[in-house]
Design an enzyme around this catalytic site. Structure first.
Site, PDB file in Angstrom:
ATOM      1  N   CYS A 123       5.712   1.672  -1.186  1.00 49.25           N
ATOM      2  CA  CYS A 123       6.141   0.492  -0.442  1.00 49.25           C
ATOM      3  C   CYS A 123       6.232  -0.726  -1.353  1.00 49.25           C
ATOM      4  CB  CYS A 123       5.203   0.221   0.735  1.00 49.25           C
ATOM      5  SG  CYS A 123       3.462   0.031   0.284  1.00 49.25           S
ATOM      6  N   HIS A 157      -0.355  -2.679   2.332  1.00 52.79           N
ATOM      7  CA  HIS A 157       1.024  -2.260   2.574  1.00 52.79           C
ATOM      8  C   HIS A 157       1.967  -3.411   2.255  1.00 52.79           C
ATOM      9  CE1 HIS A 157       4.334  -0.040   4.219  1.00 52.79           C
ATOM     10  NE2 HIS A 157       4.549  -0.929   5.180  1.00 52.79           N
TER      11      HIS A 157
END
Length: 906
Positions: free
Chosen positions: A266, A797
């Protein structure tokens, strides 16, 4: 110590790993306690560290490593010899398995040795089956070996088999490693067995690697997304590298394309989405204008491979045919030239952005032969003369589209503290890394345990001086709860036991945000002193005879020479009243009354109908070791005072059935949240981007380990240094330095940064005296991208917001998912990297502009001169629409294992 001294073991932590060596993970908490016990980092402690305990690194099964652990913050890596020495002396907690990892070599051209802390867990299955099997392999294991292991696990001995990646047409290079094939934990390998007629179950024959990397399109059949095209009767069918089978009736908007997560990628997706929404750069790659500038001979570049891989990815993302793509080939090329990004651990989106900016520049640098350039000091010359010289020297070595659109110029001023000599230099930059204003206070989250059991345990957010000690925390907490700080004791509770009891004078720097602090209010004894003993909670299992810790431990006030078994029992019974089911609270009171009567001269037959005449106990008290794992001695219920020591620990031994009957199911329900938990304190206070810019340009004194050599004094000095902005590029990348590092801790500053989204006027930060002649639009910027980081240091994230210049709207990118957003949603406390566009650039965002004409000419012939004129002209005669503010930009240049065997010692 036996064969090695303490300092020898500590020194071994910094040894250079060699390929094939075995290293061990060991809990940072235990190491800190061991160092304190040995006195290697300062004052020696009497607190024995006990056996090595890695339970904070392991899942509940005590065999699986927790994900996203942070090196040197949560665990330490030590070589095999040091591990054996420590285990020989201190032992290891029962039922725990040592965590060993091997040293591997990663990277194809730029190789380096790393300790593979998180080898990928590969999923695979037989074609036509839904049953998925997982096994852990080293990422340097060849796919051929993985293939053999899968055949063995599926018990296939005779038939011919092959592998493919589920939901993908990407070809697998069998002789290459998992890493080189970008195969990680998120993919599923499917094993096919050849049919008796020589055909394969999967309808389409996997293409060759060269075919698979061609960017061509196809239509999806009216089947599920896992089906593939039938190509046997269609010789014109071909494949794309993407893993997208959207079959949309209409084209998606160009650029509204997600990037599937290949396993903790990510960070890469977030950076690429921001970079791909720079219109000038995307058009340059999409239209193949970059091909004329590829420099395959630059020793600092990657032979054009990174530029080619990026161009391929951009074409797929901006084709309008894909809702998402799988960037495997791009990741492979990044990992090949930058091994720090190999594997499938979480990385930093800004570090990747810096690598891409630098790597793309070197792959596209139009200078074939870089001349030697001598760096010159100002020696009293005017700034504009020195700046022009610095930029001209830079262009002798660096000319590319990256230089033109991303790089600016710093003015660096150093002043000697003794002779007042002033040194002025001008240095290129590719992005700004801005510090965030440091708050003078920190937030300390703690659970307050009142001595009155009628009052609930409450969670407080206590603000304390950043460089203060725990006495500061206790003083402020005491004022919040209305008690005396002298009656408070702060503890670190971990895994249902006391990990540490802090002394008031200990610095807050020894405390980590992840520590679970419990502050106990205790009654002082007859001498006015606070004395206590530690009591754990253990209960037996209905299946096993052993006891396990549960709940949280307690500090119970005692009076040495006075406190008996009964007094200790009653004090503990009083402390846990808040955890007893309401319908049994009266029984707690009766148990206490009955105990007191038995000790005194009253009637022992008191009975309210709820308590039997025979004495009833909910638990018994025993002495245990400091870890609560072993019973040292059973205690007799007698009137003799107990003997207490600083290391004494007691345990309330509950029968599992009794505990289930009388105690609440979830002890954490008894914890309340104080209003302070909702307040923004310390690091959570907001700040503005202008404040960050001001802090970046503030004069500072160089550290003792980073002195400057003064030509006047002829020696190194701690000079004062000031950075100013001389010119800014058309596209400005700003990195917010949220992560802070110190010797003892690593923290993330998670406060909100208020950054402008439109019309950001940077006039006040540019010191170039010619700026007054510039077009206002060359001083004003609009936001076009935000890279977000959610979570803390140990993981998290990344996502991105980006402004699409074709749709004229904002979108949110979360790996393969793309959704429409709005300008007022892009500002959050997760913002980590910002992308700004100078306003004069938006007029020609997607058109043919003269600026690009010079960039597609042969390398090294269009060295545009440095100019302060509002209208600059390039050396090939084309009008340069970038103007003076763009004239000062420059380069940054500079074997298979199952999970159990990975845990075993060898």
């Amino acid at each position: 110590m036996h064969g090695m001294k303490e300092q020898d073991i500590i020194n071994s932590f910094n040894e250079i790993p060699e390929e094939g060596d075995i290293w061990f993970l060991i809990s940072k908490k235990w190491v800190k306690k061991w160092k304190s016990y040995c006195g290697v980092d300062g004052e020696k402690s009497d607190d024995h560290p006990g056996p090595i305990d890695n339970s904070d690194l392991l899942e509940n099964d005590l065999k699986t490593l927790k994900p996203h652990l942070l090196d040197d913050a949560e665990y330490t890596l030590i070589p095999k010899a040091s591990w054996i020495e420590l285990v020989d002396i201190y032992g290891i907690i029962e039922h725990q398995v040592p965590i060993l990892r091997r040293v591997i070599t990663v990277g194809s051209l730029s190789k380096r040795e790393i300790i593979e802390v998180y080898p990928p867990k590969i999923s695979f299955k037989r074609h036509g089956s839904d049953e998925i099997i997982k096994r852990t392999f080293s990422r340097v294991t060849s796919v051929e070996k993985v293939h053999e292991k899968i055949r063995e696990l599926l018990k296939i001995t005779s038939s011919k088999t092959r592998l493919h990646i589920e939901d993908s047409v990407d070809a697998i290079k069998m002789e290459c490693s998992l890493d080189e094939n970008s195969i990680g934990s998120t993919q599923v390998l499917v094993l096919e067995e050849q049919n008796s007629d020589g055909s394969w179950p999967r309808s389409a024959v996997p293409p060759s690697y060269d075919e698979a990397t061609k960017t061509t399109t196809y239509k999806k059949e009216n089947q599920s997304t896992t089906s593939f095209m039938k190509s046997a009767s269609n010789s014109t069918s071909s494949y794309s590298t993407r893993s997208c089978y959207d079959g949309m009736a209409n084209k998606t908007k160009e650029g509204l394309c997600g990037l599937s997560n290949l396993g903790n990628t990510c960070f890469m997706s977030s950076a690429i989405q921001c970079l791909s929404n720079v219109p000038r750069l995307t058009r340059y790659f999409k239209k193949d204008e970059y091909k004329q500038d590829i420099n395959k001979d630059n020793p600092l570049g990657m032979g054009g491979r990174l530029a080619e891989a990026y161009a391929t990815l951009i074409k797929e993302m901006w084709s309008g045919h894909n809702s998402y793509v799988a960037p495997r080939d791009f990741k492979y090329n990044v990992s090949r030239f930058a091994p720090q990004f190999s594997g499938y651990q979480q990385h930093d989106s800004q570090e990747l952005m810096a690598f891409l900016i630098d790597g793309l520049h070197e792959d596209l640098n139009k200078i074939d032969d870089k001349p030697y350039v001598e760096l010159k000091d100002s020696n009293g010359r005017p700034d504009h003369v020195v700046a022009k010289e610095a930029w001209g020297n830079h262009l002798k070595r660096n000319v590319s589209i990256i230089v033109d659109i991303f790089h600016g110029l710093f003015k660096s001023t150093l002043v000697c503290p003794d002779c007042d000599r002033v040194s002025v230099t001008f240095d290129p930059f590719g992005y700004l890394s801005l510090p965030l204003p440091r708050c003078q206070e920190v937030s300390v989250i703690c659970h307050f345990v009142p001595k009155d059991s009628k009052k609930p345990i409450t969670k407080y957010n206590v603000s304390a001086p950043k460089d203060g000690c725990f006495n500061d925390v206790l003083t402020r907490l005491a004022s919040m709860v209305g008690c005396s700080a002298k009656c408070l004791v702060v503890t670190d509770v971990y895994n249902h036991r006391f990990y540490k009891i802090y002394k008031g004078q200990e610095r807050l720097s020894s405390y980590s945000e992840r520590d679970d602090l419990f502050v106990f209010e205790l009654e002082s004894n007859s001498n006015g002193e606070v004395e206590y003993t530690k009591v754990y909670m253990r209960q037996s299992s209905s299946k096993y005879s052993s006891h396990t810790l549960f709940g949280h431990p307690f500090l119970i006030p005692v009076e040495p020479g006075v406190t008996t078994y009964r007094k200790l029992y009653n004090s503990f019974l009083h402390a846990i009243k808040r955890y007893i089911k309401p319908e049994y609270l009266d029984q707690v009171d009766m148990l206490q009354i009955k105990d007191e009567v038995k000790q005194g001269d009253g009637d022992p037959e008191i009975n309210d109908g709820n308590i039997a005449k025979e004495e009833t106990k909910w638990f018994k008290l025993v002495t245990v070791n400091s870890w609560g794992s072993t019973v040292l001695r059973d205690l007799e219920d007698e009137d003799e005072p107990l003997k207490f020591s600083t290391d004494a620990c007691y345990s309330a031994e509950w029968d599992g059935d009794i505990c289930e009957k009388y105690a609440v199911d979830d002890w954490s329900q008894a914890v309340l949240r104080d209003s302070s938990m909702s307040e923004k304190r310390g690091k959570d206070r907001g700040m503005t981007l202008a404040q960050c810019m001001s802090l970046f340009t503030t004069e500072e004194k160089l550290g003792e380990d980073d002195p400057w050599y003064c030509p006047g004094c002829k020696e190194h000095k701690q000079a004062t240094k000031k950075i100013d902005l001389w010119s800014l590029p058309p596209f400005l990348i700003i990195h917010l330095k949220r992560f802070s590092y110190s010797r003892w801790s690593r923290n993330k500053i998670s406060g909100m940064v208020d950054f402008p989204k439109r019309d950001w006027d940077l006039s006040d930060f540019i010191i170039n005296p010619e700026k007054s002649k510039w077009d206002k639009r060359k001083l004003t910027y609009d936001l076009i991208g935000v890279s977000n980081h959610y979570g803390g240091m140990g993981g998290g994230h990344y996502t991105a917001y980006a402004y699409n210049h074709l749709t004229k709207s904002w979108h949110y990118f979360d790996d393969s998912s793309v959704s429409e957003s709005s300008e007022d949603q892009v500002q959050t406390n997760a913002a980590y990297m910002l992308m700004y566009q100078r306003q004069d650039m938006r007029d020609h965002a997607d058109g043919d502009i003269n600026f690009l004409n010079s960039l597609t000419s042969p390398r090294g012939i269009d060295h545009r001169p440095f100019s302060y004129d509002t209208e600059a002209t390039s050396s090939n005669g084309h009008h340069n629409s970038d103007g003076p503010s763009n004239s000062c930009q420059s380069s940054l240049s500079d074997d298979s294992e199952d999970e159990q065997s990975m845990m075993d010692t060898s």
